[in-house]
Design a protein around this motif. Structure first.
Motif, PDB file in Angstrom:
ATOM      1  N   ILE A 266     -16.391  -0.271  -7.135  1.00 30.44           N
ATOM      2  CA  ILE A 266     -14.967   0.051  -7.228  1.00 30.44           C
ATOM      3  C   ILE A 266     -14.559   0.768  -5.950  1.00 30.44           C
ATOM      4  O   ILE A 266     -15.230   1.711  -5.508  1.00 30.44           O
ATOM      5  CB  ILE A 266     -14.692   0.954  -8.447  1.00 30.44           C
ATOM      6  N   LEU A 267     -13.430   0.330  -5.384  1.00 27.44           N
ATOM      7  CA  LEU A 267     -12.895   0.969  -4.187  1.00 27.44           C
ATOM      8  C   LEU A 267     -12.404   2.360  -4.564  1.00 27.44           C
ATOM      9  O   LEU A 267     -11.620   2.516  -5.486  1.00 27.44           O
ATOM     10  CB  LEU A 267     -11.751   0.135  -3.610  1.00 27.44           C
ATOM     11  N   GLN A 268     -12.916   3.385  -3.883  1.00 23.30           N
ATOM     12  CA  GLN A 268     -12.542   4.776  -4.156  1.00 23.30           C
ATOM     13  C   GLN A 268     -12.105   5.432  -2.857  1.00 23.30           C
ATOM     14  O   GLN A 268     -12.638   5.130  -1.793  1.00 23.30           O
ATOM     15  CB  GLN A 268     -13.734   5.569  -4.716  1.00 23.30           C
TER      16      GLN A 268
ATOM     17  N   GLU B 158     -17.720   2.678  -4.825  1.00 24.75           N
ATOM     18  CA  GLU B 158     -18.643   3.383  -5.713  1.00 24.75           C
ATOM     19  C   GLU B 158     -19.266   2.364  -6.651  1.00 24.75           C
ATOM     20  O   GLU B 158     -18.561   1.537  -7.234  1.00 24.75           O
ATOM     21  CB  GLU B 158     -17.877   4.441  -6.505  1.00 24.75           C
ATOM     22  N   GLY B 159     -20.580   2.440  -6.796  1.00 23.38           N
ATOM     23  CA  GLY B 159     -21.270   1.517  -7.692  1.00 23.38           C
ATOM     24  C   GLY B 159     -21.121   1.963  -9.133  1.00 23.38           C
ATOM     25  O   GLY B 159     -21.436   3.089  -9.494  1.00 23.38           O
ATOM     26  N   VAL B 160     -20.619   1.052  -9.963  1.00 21.32           N
ATOM     27  CA  VAL B 160     -20.456   1.318 -11.393  1.00 21.32           C
ATOM     28  C   VAL B 160     -21.071   0.141 -12.137  1.00 21.32           C
ATOM     29  O   VAL B 160     -20.490  -0.944 -12.167  1.00 21.32           O
ATOM     30  CB  VAL B 160     -18.962   1.478 -11.777  1.00 21.32           C
ATOM     31  N   GLY B 161     -22.234   0.349 -12.699  1.00 18.95           N
ATOM     32  CA  GLY B 161     -22.913  -0.740 -13.377  1.00 18.95           C
ATOM     33  C   GLY B 161     -23.274  -1.836 -12.396  1.00 18.95           C
ATOM     34  O   GLY B 161     -23.980  -1.595 -11.421  1.00 18.95           O
TER      35      GLY B 161
ATOM     36  N   ASN C 197     -10.311   6.118   7.635  1.00 17.40           N
ATOM     37  CA  ASN C 197      -9.808   4.828   7.172  1.00 17.40           C
ATOM     38  C   ASN C 197     -10.916   3.885   6.686  1.00 17.40           C
ATOM     39  O   ASN C 197     -10.654   2.730   6.379  1.00 17.40           O
ATOM     40  CB  ASN C 197      -8.996   4.153   8.279  1.00 17.40           C
ATOM     41  N   THR C 198     -12.141   4.366   6.597  1.00 14.65           N
ATOM     42  CA  THR C 198     -13.261   3.543   6.127  1.00 14.65           C
ATOM     43  C   THR C 198     -13.119   3.283   4.630  1.00 14.65           C
ATOM     44  O   THR C 198     -12.811   4.185   3.862  1.00 14.65           O
ATOM     45  CB  THR C 198     -14.606   4.260   6.380  1.00 14.65           C
TER      46      THR C 198
ATOM     47  N   GLU D  27     -12.261  11.343  -3.191  1.00 15.38           N
ATOM     48  CA  GLU D  27     -12.794  11.219  -4.548  1.00 15.38           C
ATOM     49  C   GLU D  27     -14.321  11.160  -4.527  1.00 15.38           C
ATOM     50  O   GLU D  27     -14.995  11.833  -5.310  1.00 15.38           O
ATOM     51  CB  GLU D  27     -12.220   9.967  -5.213  1.00 15.38           C
ATOM     52  N   ILE D  28     -14.869  10.384  -3.630  1.00 14.95           N
ATOM     53  CA  ILE D  28     -16.329  10.271  -3.547  1.00 14.95           C
ATOM     54  C   ILE D  28     -16.930  11.596  -3.096  1.00 14.95           C
ATOM     55  O   ILE D  28     -17.952  12.041  -3.629  1.00 14.95           O
ATOM     56  CB  ILE D  28     -16.722   9.106  -2.617  1.00 14.95           C
ATOM     57  N   ASN D  29     -16.302  12.270  -2.133  1.00 10.91           N
ATOM     58  CA  ASN D  29     -16.788  13.577  -1.696  1.00 10.91           C
ATOM     59  C   ASN D  29     -16.765  14.582  -2.838  1.00 10.91           C
ATOM     60  O   ASN D  29     -17.716  15.355  -3.016  1.00 10.91           O
ATOM     61  CB  ASN D  29     -15.957  14.097  -0.519  1.00 10.91           C
TER      62      ASN D  29
END
Length: 122
Positions: A69-71, A62-65, A57-58, A75-77
């Motif tokens: 953005i909440l991911q 993700e850093g974009v520029g 639940n954490t 998706e991040i994995n």
């Protein structure tokens, strides 16, 4: 008769020298790229290890520029695993390229040695 042989050998040596310099530069570039890709791969692996240790639940961003953005965690994995895979594939390609370059230089050196031996035999 000795002058054409000398010119031919001199031309072959200059070609080999140019090929050696060019190949050495390409090998150094490949080494640098391999080092950089290894760092990227290690960074992705460490980040993946840290993220898997987090509870589901954490909230992960993700850093974009300049923004984040909440991911979802999955998706991040997946992105990190893809990054590791691509880096691994590129490293293998670069190592094959290095082997090819070193082999081509070795063949050129052998050809000149054969030329020298044949000229000495005449």
């Amino acid at each position: 008769m000795a002058a054409p042989v000398d010119l031919e050998l001199k031309k072959a040596f200059t070609e080999l020298q140019m090929k050696m310099i060019d190949t050495q530069q390409k090998v150094k570039l490949a080494d640098l790229q391999i080092d950089q890709l290894t760092r990227v791969q290690k960074h992705a692996k460490l980040t993946h290890a840290e993220i898997t240790a987090l509870p589901d639940n954490t909230r992960l961003y993700e850093g974009v520029g300049r923004m984040f953005i909440l991911q979802p965690k999955e998706e991040i994995n997946n992105q990190l695993m893809d990054k590791q895979r691509t880096a691994d594939e590129k490293i293998k390609e670069l190592e094959q390229k290095k082997v090819y370059l070193e082999r081509s230089v070795k063949e050129a050196e052998d050809n000149i040695r054969e030329m020298l031996l044949s000229r000495r035999a005449q």
